[in-house]
Motif scaffolding. Structure first.
Motif, short mmCIF file in Angstrom:
data_model
loop_
_atom_site.label_atom_id
_atom_site.label_comp_id
_atom_site.label_asym_id
_atom_site.label_seq_id
_atom_site.Cartn_x
_atom_site.Cartn_y
_atom_site.Cartn_z
N SER A 41 5.21 15.29 1.73
CA SER A 41 5.64 14.81 3.05
C SER A 41 4.49 14.08 3.74
CB SER A 41 6.11 15.97 3.91
OG SER A 41 7.08 16.72 3.23
N ALA A 42 3.27 14.63 3.61
CA ALA A 42 2.12 13.97 4.21
C ALA A 42 1.92 12.59 3.58
CB ALA A 42 0.86 14.81 4.01
N ALA A 43 2.11 12.51 2.24
CA ALA A 43 1.95 11.22 1.56
C ALA A 43 2.97 10.22 2.10
CB ALA A 43 2.14 11.40 0.05
N MET A 44 4.21 10.67 2.31
CA MET A 44 5.22 9.76 2.83
C MET A 44 4.89 9.38 4.27
SD MET A 44 7.84 7.96 2.08
CE MET A 44 9.04 8.45 0.86
N GLY A 45 4.31 10.34 5.02
CA GLY A 45 3.86 10.02 6.37
C GLY A 45 2.83 8.92 6.37
N LEU A 81 0.82 -1.22 0.00
CA LEU A 81 0.00 0.00 0.00
C LEU A 81 0.85 1.27 0.00
CD1 LEU A 81 -2.93 1.05 0.20
CD2 LEU A 81 -2.64 1.10 2.68
N GLY A 82 1.78 1.38 0.95
CA GLY A 82 2.60 2.58 1.05
C GLY A 82 3.48 2.77 -0.17
N MET A 83 4.00 1.66 -0.67
CA MET A 83 4.85 1.68 -1.86
C MET A 83 4.08 2.23 -3.06
SD MET A 83 7.91 0.22 -2.58
CE MET A 83 8.85 0.36 -4.08
N SER A 84 2.85 1.73 -3.21
CA SER A 84 2.01 2.13 -4.33
C SER A 84 1.67 3.62 -4.25
CB SER A 84 0.74 1.29 -4.34
OG SER A 84 -0.10 1.70 -5.35
N LEU A 85 1.35 4.05 -3.03
CA LEU A 85 1.01 5.46 -2.81
C LEU A 85 2.16 6.37 -3.24
CD1 LEU A 85 -1.47 6.79 -1.43
CD2 LEU A 85 -0.06 6.99 0.61
N ILE A 86 3.37 6.01 -2.82
CA ILE A 86 4.53 6.85 -3.12
C ILE A 86 4.88 6.79 -4.61
CG2 ILE A 86 6.99 7.12 -2.66
CD1 ILE A 86 5.07 8.15 -0.50
N LEU A 87 4.76 5.58 -5.19
CA LEU A 87 5.03 5.47 -6.63
C LEU A 87 4.03 6.29 -7.43
CD1 LEU A 87 5.85 1.70 -7.08
CD2 LEU A 87 7.13 3.54 -8.13
N GLY A 88 2.77 6.24 -7.01
CA GLY A 88 1.73 6.91 -7.78
C GLY A 88 1.70 8.40 -7.53
N ILE A 89 1.99 8.84 -6.32
CA ILE A 89 1.80 10.25 -5.98
C ILE A 89 3.10 11.04 -6.04
CG2 ILE A 89 1.22 11.79 -4.08
CD1 ILE A 89 -1.02 9.74 -3.44
N ARG A 143 -7.58 15.07 -1.16
CA ARG A 143 -7.73 15.62 -2.52
C ARG A 143 -6.49 16.39 -2.93
NH1 ARG A 143 -13.34 17.53 -1.24
NH2 ARG A 143 -14.65 15.71 -1.56
N ALA A 144 -5.90 17.12 -1.98
CA ALA A 144 -4.67 17.87 -2.29
C ALA A 144 -3.57 16.91 -2.72
CB ALA A 144 -4.23 18.67 -1.07
N ILE A 145 -3.49 15.77 -2.02
CA ILE A 145 -2.47 14.79 -2.37
C ILE A 145 -2.69 14.30 -3.80
CG2 ILE A 145 -1.71 12.41 -1.92
CD1 ILE A 145 -1.99 12.97 1.04
N ARG A 146 -3.95 14.02 -4.13
CA ARG A 146 -4.21 13.52 -5.48
C ARG A 146 -3.96 14.60 -6.54
NH1 ARG A 146 -9.44 11.40 -6.59
NH2 ARG A 146 -10.26 12.72 -4.95
N ALA A 147 -4.28 15.85 -6.20
CA ALA A 147 -4.03 16.94 -7.15
C ALA A 147 -2.54 17.10 -7.39
CB ALA A 147 -4.63 18.24 -6.60
N ALA A 148 -1.75 17.05 -6.31
CA ALA A 148 -0.30 17.19 -6.44
C ALA A 148 0.28 16.05 -7.27
CB ALA A 148 0.36 17.23 -5.07
N ALA A 149 -0.37 14.88 -7.19
CA ALA A 149 0.11 13.74 -7.97
C ALA A 149 -0.17 13.96 -9.45
CB ALA A 149 -0.57 12.46 -7.49
N ASP A 150 -1.36 14.50 -9.76
CA ASP A 150 -1.73 14.66 -11.17
C ASP A 150 -0.88 15.71 -11.85
OD1 ASP A 150 -3.61 12.76 -11.00
OD2 ASP A 150 -5.30 14.12 -10.67
#
Lengths: 286, 311
Positions: A189-193, A22-30, A165-172
């Motif tokens: 940083s929040a995403a990595m947290g 899960l965490g790996m995917s989040l960081i790879l994607g975002i 939503r901010a995290i997803r926007a920053a990813a896009d």
């Protein structure tokens, strides 16, 4: 009946695998970063739980209340103080910095906790539920509920809250997000947290389910990577599905062949997935 | 500076390097060096070879591999099988190791070379892990327990030293010539902007293939010589990610994308590692910290720093 048993075991194992990824995917994607220290984050979480249980006598499940916030702070600071700066030097520099972090964490844990095998044993491990003529381990059931629960919680968070939503926007589109007033450095940083917190829960499951060593991180990093790539980078629902598939492969293939099959599977995924070739171009263009 | 002077300077440089090589070679034959000093230099020469090859891939061609240990393991096991099972000369074993390494690389190249960026890094690492897992289950090579490498008579330190020296010189020569050729120019163009290079007619597939196989060839040779010195091999030592950790460290510290970088990096790495042996458990932590600091604050490494200084 045998097939049903295999499927149930595979899915229960798979839900823990999904949590590992899960965490790996989040960081790879975002963050668009391959975090080579993800395995060590999982093991760090596992040591937290073991330490709190064995030294302070806290109930294993209650350790999550301490481990998860600690791991969130650790991940947040790691990104804020180190990886954000490395990312300014390019994708390769960031990759190598996470590689350095993984080496430091691994040998640091070896110094702190020695090379002994660790495991949290609880009575749950030996008790089982009998249903439809099958014996299902109670511990496995509880761990899969925790895993799936954590994944659903994250999905709701990303879809329903402002920070999510901010995290997803920053990813896009980091630049557009920055223009609309989102602090991308803080968001990453929040995403990595969150990834750290997810690794903390995953580490708890590892410590309950298996024995681990300071250098077990590489093994879990590869599992996490298989799940993240298989599930589609950053796709949370895909991660869950990928975990289930991967768990089934492991149950059917057995320990040694299961790993070999999944390595080969991952390489095939990498070779044939056009999305990945595309993602790579994006990265070199940034 | 006009071309004549530049050419003169090049000739002088070549003379100096040849002289250094001959001095090292003759002192190896003459028994001038103590065994301990030769052991240090032996390591430095082999790490220069490994570092130059990783640098050729990562620093010049933009292919950051984390799986070079695949070739070291393959070559080490080739030597073990040739010398211990078939009782053949160890030079033959080294040769077989190089052939196996290059064949393995050719096979992997077909699969991995079109994967870009960080996924290439992961794919190479996973391929090496898969090989290690396979060797752990393979009865013929002793599964997880591995094999001894029995060579009789066992080569003297001076013989291994000379072998490492020649290998190091050859790898430097080949790297130099490769970078001077059209391939080399294409490589740097590729690293800086892969789409622009492709649109200008750089044959990316071919360049990547040449670099990957060259790196596999020299990495295998160095791995084979390393394991002759070690005398034993098992899956966790042959396919150990630490091999790549050392290459990364050497290139980052010395300076990626420069020829002299890995040479500087190898000397520092070998000396630092020997020194850090006094503090058990701390060596990788300190090497990791130094690497991170260098990436953040000295991105061109020591070689880049010195170049700036000279300007």
């Amino acid at each position: 009946m045998y097939i049903l048993q295999v499927i149930i075991n595979g899915i229960m194992l798979g839900s823990v695998y999904a949590l590992l990824g899960l965490g790996m995917s989040l960081i790879l994607g975002i963050v668009k970063l391959t975090n080579l220290a993800h395995g060590e984050l999982i093991i760090l979480g596992a040591y937290c739980s073991v330490f709190l249980t064995s030294r302070l006598g806290i109930n294993p499940f209650a350790t999550l209340l301490i481990t998860v916030p600690l791991m969130f702070i650790f991940g947040y600071l790691l990104q804020r103080l180190l990886i954000n700066h490395a990312m300014k030097r390019g994708a390769e520099a960031a990759l190598l910095v996470t590689f350095g972090v993984s080496v430091i964490l691994k040998d640091g844990m070896l110094l702190l906790f020695t090379a002994d095998a660790r495991h949290i044993s609880s009575e749950l491990g030996s008790s089982s539920v009998n249903a439809a003529g099958m014996d299902i381990s109670l511990l496995s059931i509880i761990l899969s509920i925790i895993s799936v629960g954590a994944i659903i919680l994250l999905m709701v968070f990303l879809n329903r809250t402002y920070t999510g939503r901010a995290i997803r926007a920053a990813a896009d589109d980091p630049r557009a997000a920055e223009l609309s007033g989102i602090n991308v450095a803080k968001t990453f940083s929040a995403a990595m947290g969150i990834a750290g917190a997810a690794a903390g829960i995953a580490g708890f499951c590892v410590s309950m389910k298996w024995t681990f060593y300071p250098d077990s991180g590489g093994h879990y990093l590869l599992i996490a990577f298989v799940v993240a790539v298989l599930g589609g980078l950053g796709d949370i629902r895909g991660t869950l599905a990928a975990g289930f598939i991967f768990g089934l492969i492991q149950v059917i293939g057995g320990a040694n062949y299961g790993m070999l099959i999944s390595y080969i599977f991952l390489i095939i995924m990498l070779v044939t997935n056009p999305k990945i070739a595309h993602a790579a171009d994006d990265l070199s263009a940034r | 500076m006009d071309i004549g002077m530049k050419k003169n300077k090049g000739v002088i440089k070549l003379c100096v390097y040849t002289a250094i090589f001959l001095i090292c070679l003759l002192s190896g034959f003459g028994g001038v060096l103590s065994n301990n000093l030769m052991r240090y230099l032996f390591k430095i020469f082999l790490y220069i070879t490994l570092g130059e090859m990783w640098n050729l891939m990562s620093g010049f061609a933009g292919m950051t591999s984390l799986g070079q240990q695949a070739f070291i393991g393959l070559a080490g096991y080739s030597v073990a099988v040739m010398t211990t099972v078939y009782k053949l000369n160890f030079y033959f074993g080294i040769g077989v190791g190089a052939v196996v390494g290059v064949l393995g690389a050719a096979l992997l190249a077909v699969l991995l070379l079109h994967i870009g960026g960080m996924y290439f890094s992961i794919a190479t690492w996973v391929a090496a892990e898969a090989l290690g897992t396979f060797f752990s289950g393979w009865k013929y090579v002793g599964q997880g327990a591995g094999m001894n490498i029995t060579i009789s008579p066992y080569p003297k330190m001076s013989e291994l030293y000379i072998l490492a020296l020649i290998l190091c010189a050859a790898s430097l020569g080949v790297t130099y010539l490769l970078l001077r050729s059209d391939t080399g120019l294409g490589l740097t163009a590729m690293r800086d902007d892969i789409s622009a290079a492709a649109s200008l007619g750089v044959n990316i597939e071919k360049n990547k293939f040449i670099v990957y196989l060259t790196a596999a060839f020299f990495t295998s040779l160095a791995g084979a010589v390393f394991f002759i010195n070690k005398g034993t091999i098992y899956p966790d030592s042959g396919f150990d990610i630490s091999w790549t950790i050392s290459m990364v460290f050497i290139v980052i510290i010395g300076g990626a994308g420069t020829m002299e970088g890995p040479v500087i990096g190898s000397v520092i790495y070998v000396l630092l590692y020997e020194y850090l042996a006094h503090f058990p458990g701390w060596s990788n932590i300190i090497l990791g910290l130094i690497s991170i600091l260098v990436i953040l604050f000295m991105p061109k490494g020591i070689a880049g720093f010195l170049r700036n200084f000279r300007k």
